[in-house]
Enzyme design. Sequence first.
Site, mmCIF file in Angstrom:
data_model
loop_
_atom_site.group_PDB
_atom_site.id
_atom_site.type_symbol
_atom_site.label_atom_id
_atom_site.label_comp_id
_atom_site.label_asym_id
_atom_site.label_seq_id
_atom_site.Cartn_x
_atom_site.Cartn_y
_atom_site.Cartn_z
ATOM 1 N N LYS A 51 0.820 -1.208 0.000
ATOM 2 C CA LYS A 51 0.000 0.000 0.000
ATOM 3 C C LYS A 51 0.861 1.269 0.000
ATOM 4 O O LYS A 51 0.613 2.193 -0.757
ATOM 5 C CB LYS A 51 -0.937 0.016 1.218
ATOM 6 C CG LYS A 51 -1.888 -1.182 1.257
ATOM 7 C CD LYS A 51 -2.882 -1.066 2.399
ATOM 8 C CE LYS A 51 -2.272 -1.213 3.781
ATOM 9 N NZ LYS A 51 -1.866 -2.580 4.130
ATOM 10 N N ARG A 55 -9.573 0.170 9.612
ATOM 11 C CA ARG A 55 -9.116 -1.198 9.858
ATOM 12 C C ARG A 55 -10.193 -2.053 10.499
ATOM 13 O O ARG A 55 -9.970 -3.231 10.744
ATOM 14 C CB ARG A 55 -7.890 -1.188 10.765
ATOM 15 C CG ARG A 55 -6.565 -1.318 10.003
ATOM 16 C CD ARG A 55 -5.435 -1.290 10.996
ATOM 17 N NE ARG A 55 -4.252 -1.971 10.547
ATOM 18 C CZ ARG A 55 -3.277 -1.410 9.836
ATOM 19 N NH1 ARG A 55 -3.380 -0.159 9.441
ATOM 20 N NH2 ARG A 55 -2.213 -2.097 9.518
ATOM 21 N N ARG A 68 11.371 -6.995 4.727
ATOM 22 C CA ARG A 68 11.363 -5.567 5.026
ATOM 23 C C ARG A 68 11.953 -5.319 6.419
ATOM 24 O O ARG A 68 12.658 -4.352 6.650
ATOM 25 C CB ARG A 68 9.925 -5.042 4.945
ATOM 26 C CG ARG A 68 9.787 -3.555 5.207
ATOM 27 C CD ARG A 68 8.406 -3.046 4.855
ATOM 28 N NE ARG A 68 7.447 -3.281 5.920
ATOM 29 C CZ ARG A 68 6.144 -3.012 5.835
ATOM 30 N NH1 ARG A 68 5.635 -2.530 4.729
ATOM 31 N NH2 ARG A 68 5.347 -3.248 6.847
ATOM 32 N N ARG A 106 11.618 -1.557 11.640
ATOM 33 C CA ARG A 106 10.299 -1.622 12.291
ATOM 34 C C ARG A 106 10.218 -2.849 13.168
ATOM 35 O O ARG A 106 10.286 -3.976 12.687
ATOM 36 C CB ARG A 106 9.196 -1.676 11.224
ATOM 37 C CG ARG A 106 8.862 -0.324 10.647
ATOM 38 C CD ARG A 106 7.771 -0.411 9.616
ATOM 39 N NE ARG A 106 6.553 -1.089 10.075
ATOM 40 C CZ ARG A 106 5.410 -1.066 9.416
ATOM 41 N NH1 ARG A 106 5.314 -0.403 8.282
ATOM 42 N NH2 ARG A 106 4.361 -1.717 9.874
ATOM 43 N N ARG A 161 -0.336 -9.739 13.016
ATOM 44 C CA ARG A 161 -0.899 -8.640 12.222
ATOM 45 C C ARG A 161 -1.774 -9.181 11.099
ATOM 46 O O ARG A 161 -2.840 -8.628 10.814
ATOM 47 C CB ARG A 161 0.226 -7.765 11.658
ATOM 48 C CG ARG A 161 0.855 -6.891 12.734
ATOM 49 C CD ARG A 161 2.212 -6.381 12.348
ATOM 50 N NE ARG A 161 2.183 -5.586 11.141
ATOM 51 C CZ ARG A 161 3.217 -5.415 10.330
ATOM 52 N NH1 ARG A 161 4.373 -5.985 10.615
ATOM 53 N NH2 ARG A 161 3.113 -4.685 9.262
HETATM 54 P P1 ADP Z 1 1.007 -2.517 7.737
HETATM 55 O O1 ADP Z 1 0.005 -2.037 6.739
HETATM 56 O O2 ADP Z 1 2.246 -3.038 7.099
HETATM 57 O O3 ADP Z 1 0.416 -3.407 8.780
HETATM 58 P P2 ADP Z 1 0.976 0.040 9.057
HETATM 59 O O4 ADP Z 1 2.147 0.920 8.994
HETATM 60 O O5 ADP Z 1 -0.257 0.411 8.315
HETATM 61 O O6 ADP Z 1 1.550 -1.345 8.600
HETATM 62 O O7 ADP Z 1 0.537 -0.189 10.583
HETATM 63 C C1 ADP Z 1 1.442 -0.577 11.576
HETATM 64 C C2 ADP Z 1 0.718 -0.673 12.923
HETATM 65 O O8 ADP Z 1 0.155 0.618 13.282
HETATM 66 C C3 ADP Z 1 -0.472 -1.615 12.993
HETATM 67 O O9 ADP Z 1 -0.080 -2.954 13.220
HETATM 68 C C4 ADP Z 1 -1.248 -1.023 14.184
HETATM 69 O O10 ADP Z 1 -0.659 -1.355 15.416
HETATM 70 C C5 ADP Z 1 -1.069 0.475 13.988
HETATM 71 N N1 ADP Z 1 -2.173 1.027 13.174
HETATM 72 C C6 ADP Z 1 -2.052 1.552 11.918
HETATM 73 N N2 ADP Z 1 -3.264 1.945 11.460
HETATM 74 C C7 ADP Z 1 -4.174 1.659 12.439
HETATM 75 C C8 ADP Z 1 -5.578 1.787 12.570
HETATM 76 N N3 ADP Z 1 -6.328 2.294 11.575
HETATM 77 N N4 ADP Z 1 -6.169 1.384 13.720
HETATM 78 C C9 ADP Z 1 -5.450 0.884 14.712
HETATM 79 N N5 ADP Z 1 -4.124 0.707 14.658
HETATM 80 C C10 ADP Z 1 -3.474 1.080 13.536
#
Ligand code: ADP
Length: 191
Positions: free
Chosen positions: A14, A89, A128, A134, A146
């Site tokens: 994404k 989410r 990654r 990360r 996740r």
């Molecule tokens: P990826 O898409 O690779 O999982 P992100 O960078 O989008 O990684 O998200 C990393 C972390 O940030 C998630 O695992 C969660 O803990 C938190 N996070 C991101 N977006 C949300 C959301 N909309 N609601 C709750 N937690 C979030």
Amino acid sequence: MKNLVLFGPPGAGKGTQAAFLKETYGLIHISTGDVFRFNIKNETELGTLAKSFMDKGELVPDQVTIDMLSAEVAKNLDSKGFIFDGFPRNVLQAEALDVLLDSYDTEISAMIALEVDDEVLVERLLKRGETSGRPDDANDTVVRNRIKIYYNETAILKSYYAAKDKYFGVDGVGSVEDITVRLNAVIDSLK
Ligand code: ADP
């Protein structure tokens, strides 16, 4: 306004694709993960709170996330639209997003989903993790957690947007360029 939800499991690509779409269509890219990571780096209160959930691969509490997202949208109301990446989410977040956009007399134009098989995802995320720094990419258990949360809470959003005729699936396997072409085709087909 053109408001897109860029959707897909962790590791689907994404962020990579959002960077191209944002340039092509002049949209504001809001990645909730990036905003949280920015806050962690700057040791803000929000960052400290978010980190405790993110490191375990769990979702940050909804209200915290929704407030943060609302503030990001409010900063960019003069834009042509938004790419929401990592948000919503779950259904509660999707409903909150509808209410938020409605308050500005706009709405989601489409959810575009990058579709990628699980095993490819785990492989991409761990790879990654070797360079991204990360913590949530570095360990197999957290990565799988996740993906599990994605299937338990997030994947249902496909029906949420499909019911409004706003769901578009795109094959997320292939070269970065090929996938960009597929995404552009969907966006160009929107009214
Ligand atoms: P990826 O898409 O690779 O999982 P992100 O960078 O989008 O990684 O998200 C990393 C972390 O940030 C998630 O695992 C969660 O803990 C938190 N996070 C991101 N977006 C949300 C959301 N909309 N609601 C709750 N937690 C979030």
